[in-house]
Design a protein around this motif. Structure first.
Motif, short mmCIF file in Angstrom:
data_model
loop_
_atom_site.label_atom_id
_atom_site.label_comp_id
_atom_site.label_asym_id
_atom_site.label_seq_id
_atom_site.Cartn_x
_atom_site.Cartn_y
_atom_site.Cartn_z
N ALA A 180 -21.12 13.33 -18.98
CA ALA A 180 -22.21 12.21 -18.45
C ALA A 180 -21.97 12.14 -16.82
CB ALA A 180 -21.88 10.89 -19.04
N ASP A 181 -20.66 12.67 -16.27
CA ASP A 181 -20.38 12.41 -14.89
C ASP A 181 -19.59 13.83 -14.54
OD1 ASP A 181 -19.75 11.89 -12.53
OD2 ASP A 181 -18.79 9.96 -12.49
N PRO A 182 -20.54 14.61 -13.89
CA PRO A 182 -20.00 15.98 -13.59
C PRO A 182 -18.97 16.05 -12.61
CG PRO A 182 -22.40 16.02 -13.82
CD PRO A 182 -21.99 14.85 -13.98
N TYR A 183 -18.98 15.01 -11.80
CA TYR A 183 -17.85 14.68 -10.79
C TYR A 183 -16.43 14.55 -11.38
CZ TYR A 183 -14.86 13.15 -7.05
OH TYR A 183 -14.07 12.94 -5.85
N LEU A 184 -16.75 13.58 -12.29
CA LEU A 184 -15.49 13.39 -13.23
C LEU A 184 -14.88 14.66 -13.74
CD1 LEU A 184 -13.38 11.22 -14.38
CD2 LEU A 184 -15.04 10.83 -16.34
N ALA A 185 -15.80 15.55 -14.49
CA ALA A 185 -15.39 16.78 -15.05
C ALA A 185 -14.69 17.73 -13.78
CB ALA A 185 -16.54 17.53 -15.58
N TRP A 186 -15.35 17.83 -12.45
CA TRP A 186 -14.93 18.51 -11.24
C TRP A 186 -13.35 18.07 -11.00
CZ3 TRP A 186 -13.45 17.37 -6.42
CH2 TRP A 186 -13.22 18.31 -5.53
N ARG A 187 -13.29 16.68 -11.19
CA ARG A 187 -11.92 16.26 -10.56
C ARG A 187 -10.89 16.57 -11.73
NH1 ARG A 187 -11.63 9.91 -10.59
NH2 ARG A 187 -11.37 10.40 -12.80
N ASP A 188 -11.32 16.32 -12.87
CA ASP A 188 -10.16 16.57 -14.17
C ASP A 188 -9.70 18.06 -14.18
OD1 ASP A 188 -10.40 13.96 -14.77
OD2 ASP A 188 -11.68 14.28 -16.56
N GLY A 189 -10.74 18.97 -13.84
CA GLY A 189 -10.41 20.37 -13.91
C GLY A 189 -9.48 20.79 -12.80
N ALA A 190 -9.31 20.08 -11.85
CA ALA A 190 -8.22 20.36 -10.89
C ALA A 190 -6.95 19.79 -11.19
CB ALA A 190 -8.64 20.01 -9.60
N ARG A 191 -6.56 18.90 -12.07
CA ARG A 191 -5.61 18.37 -12.31
C ARG A 191 -4.25 19.19 -12.82
NH1 ARG A 191 -7.53 12.65 -15.31
NH2 ARG A 191 -7.89 11.60 -13.21
N ALA A 192 -3.11 18.92 -12.50
CA ALA A 192 -2.01 19.84 -13.09
C ALA A 192 -2.23 19.66 -14.96
CB ALA A 192 -0.68 19.37 -12.74
N GLY A 193 -2.16 20.80 -15.62
CA GLY A 193 -2.14 20.65 -16.90
C GLY A 193 -3.69 20.75 -17.52
N ALA A 194 -4.68 20.88 -16.53
CA ALA A 194 -5.97 20.91 -17.08
C ALA A 194 -5.93 22.17 -18.05
CB ALA A 194 -6.91 21.17 -15.91
N SER A 195 -6.89 21.97 -19.04
CA SER A 195 -7.13 23.05 -20.24
C SER A 195 -8.01 24.06 -19.28
CB SER A 195 -7.75 22.66 -21.42
OG SER A 195 -9.00 22.07 -21.05
N ALA A 196 -8.14 25.29 -20.13
CA ALA A 196 -8.95 26.22 -19.58
C ALA A 196 -10.28 25.80 -19.65
CB ALA A 196 -8.78 27.72 -20.47
N GLN A 197 -10.72 25.09 -20.87
CA GLN A 197 -11.94 24.51 -20.74
C GLN A 197 -12.46 23.49 -19.70
OE1 GLN A 197 -9.95 24.54 -23.33
NE2 GLN A 197 -10.78 24.52 -25.30
N GLN A 198 -11.50 22.72 -19.21
CA GLN A 198 -11.75 21.69 -18.25
C GLN A 198 -11.80 22.65 -16.90
OE1 GLN A 198 -8.12 19.32 -19.16
NE2 GLN A 198 -9.63 17.44 -19.70
N ARG A 199 -10.93 23.63 -16.71
CA ARG A 199 -11.22 24.38 -15.59
C ARG A 199 -12.48 24.77 -15.20
NH1 ARG A 199 -5.59 25.65 -16.92
NH2 ARG A 199 -6.28 27.80 -17.58
N ARG A 200 -12.87 25.55 -16.47
CA ARG A 200 -14.22 26.20 -16.49
C ARG A 200 -15.51 25.20 -16.05
NH1 ARG A 200 -17.96 29.46 -20.70
NH2 ARG A 200 -19.47 29.95 -19.19
N LEU A 201 -15.15 24.09 -16.91
CA LEU A 201 -16.06 22.96 -16.51
C LEU A 201 -16.16 22.62 -15.21
CD1 LEU A 201 -18.20 21.33 -18.19
CD2 LEU A 201 -16.54 19.50 -18.53
N ARG A 202 -15.28 22.42 -14.50
CA ARG A 202 -15.07 22.37 -12.94
C ARG A 202 -15.99 23.46 -12.23
NH1 ARG A 202 -11.43 20.17 -8.80
NH2 ARG A 202 -11.40 21.80 -7.10
N ARG A 203 -15.62 24.67 -12.57
CA ARG A 203 -16.48 25.69 -11.85
C ARG A 203 -18.06 25.56 -12.03
NH1 ARG A 203 -12.27 28.54 -14.31
NH2 ARG A 203 -13.55 29.67 -15.69
N GLU A 204 -18.15 25.35 -13.38
CA GLU A 204 -19.59 25.33 -13.74
C GLU A 204 -20.34 24.23 -13.17
OE1 GLU A 204 -20.91 28.00 -14.67
OE2 GLU A 204 -19.43 29.05 -15.83
#
Length: 326
Positions: A180-204
């Motif tokens: 619902a908030d892509p900025y939150l996904a972008w931020r979460d994808g940069a955190r230490a321990g972010a999953s591969a899905q979260q890192r991809r979601l940040r990129r997308e």
């Protein structure tokens, strides 16, 4: 979505042409398919065909309806896939059709085809297409619910809020693990321990926006435009409590996340903070998106919510308005 014969290439060069008229082959197939679904004694595949609502390859809708001449409520599906790929909803489209809905499984341009807001523009154009052809499918345009998963949940919720004060206001939204908030996904994808899905979601999400929200060296105008895009992508921005549409009517929503979901429930709680008509639910365990519907309790809740929201028309029939893209 399930892809059948597609007539997108016949639409011509203007998008408006595809919104005001189905190509000739599509028109004939649509009429024949709906007659067969309405008049057949029963049984058979509810899939009626795939129709173009715009000129590009991805601007298509798969229609599903079981036999019967009654006017039925509508579920418009927006698939997930990081805004970057398809996911198959044809099985659930058939199940929902068997439950008495007219189902439109809707494709949209991906982030590799066009940046935001192309995806919302496509969802709005698909809503216009359904309204314009509702009688052909014996579908009630006053009872349309958007069903989105993951990235499709973001598009569904954002589109519904954006259209809340227009003739195309949907009766509700069901969103499963919505980003619902892509900025939150972008931020979460940069955190230490972010999953591969979260890192991809940040990129997308960055690809969807077309810019990096943390780009410090961007010129002032470009930086302001970038920030505005990230705000625009958040569904809460267009909700009654958001900056884009303060006040006005809310849109009933059922928002669901797994307890252990790579798109956390914070997305929907943030949206619900701006949308008083939203209900947030947490599905026990680990999972994401449409897999919530494999849980019997969640499936029953979603079906009950869809039935309740579409039992009575949400308001008077929408007037005919020009069908140029919003």
């Amino acid at each position: 979505m399930r892809r059948g014969s597609v007539w997108a290439g016949v639409c011509g060069v203007l998008a408006v042409a595809c919104l005001t008229a189905v190509p000739q082959a599509g028109r004939a197939a649509a009429a024949q398919g709906v007659r067969a679904a309405a008049d057949a004694p029963g049984g058979g595949d509810p899939y009626l065909g795939t129709y173009a609502y715009g000129p590009t390859e991805r601007q298509t809708i798969g229609a599903y309806r079981t036999p019967g001449r009654d006017l039925r409520p509508v579920v418009m599906i927006l698939h997930g896939g990081y805004w970057a790929q398809d996911s198959d909803w044809s099985g659930w489209a058939r199940k929902l059709a068997a439950r008495g809905f007219v189902v439109f499984d809707t494709d949209y341009r991906l982030n590799t085809d066009a940046p935001w807001p192309a995806q919302r523009t496509d969802a709005l154009a698909a809503l216009q297409w359904i309204h314009a052809r509702a009688a052909r499918f014996r579908a009630d345009p006053r009872r349309i619910v958007l069903l989105g998963s993951s990235a499709g949940g973001q598009i569904a919720a954002n589109t519904a809020e954006y259209a809340a004060s227009t003739p195309y206001r949907p009766a509700g939204v069901v969103a499963l693990s919505p980003v619902a908030d892509p900025y939150l996904a972008w931020r979460d994808g940069a955190r230490a321990g972010a999953s591969a899905q979260q890192r991809r979601l940040r990129r997308e999400a960055r690809k969807l926006a077309g810019c990096d929200p943390a780009a410090a060296k961007a010129p002032a105008m470009a930086a302001a435009k970038c920030r505005a895009t990230w705000v625009d992508m958040a569904a809460k921005s267009w909700a009654p409590g958001g900056p884009k549409r303060p006040g006005g009517p809310g849109v009933p929503m059922l928002l669901a996340h797994f307890a252990h979901d790579f798109v956390p429930v914070a997305h929907s709680r943030g949206l619900a903070g701006a949308e008083p008509a939203a209900t947030v639910t947490v599905v026990p365990g680990t999972g994401h998106g449409m897999t919530a519907l494999t849980r019997p309790a969640t499936e029953r809740r979603v079906l009950a919510w869809l039935t309740a929201r579409t039992r009575q028309p949400a308001g008077p029939a929408a007037p005919k308005v020009p069908t140029a893209q919003p």
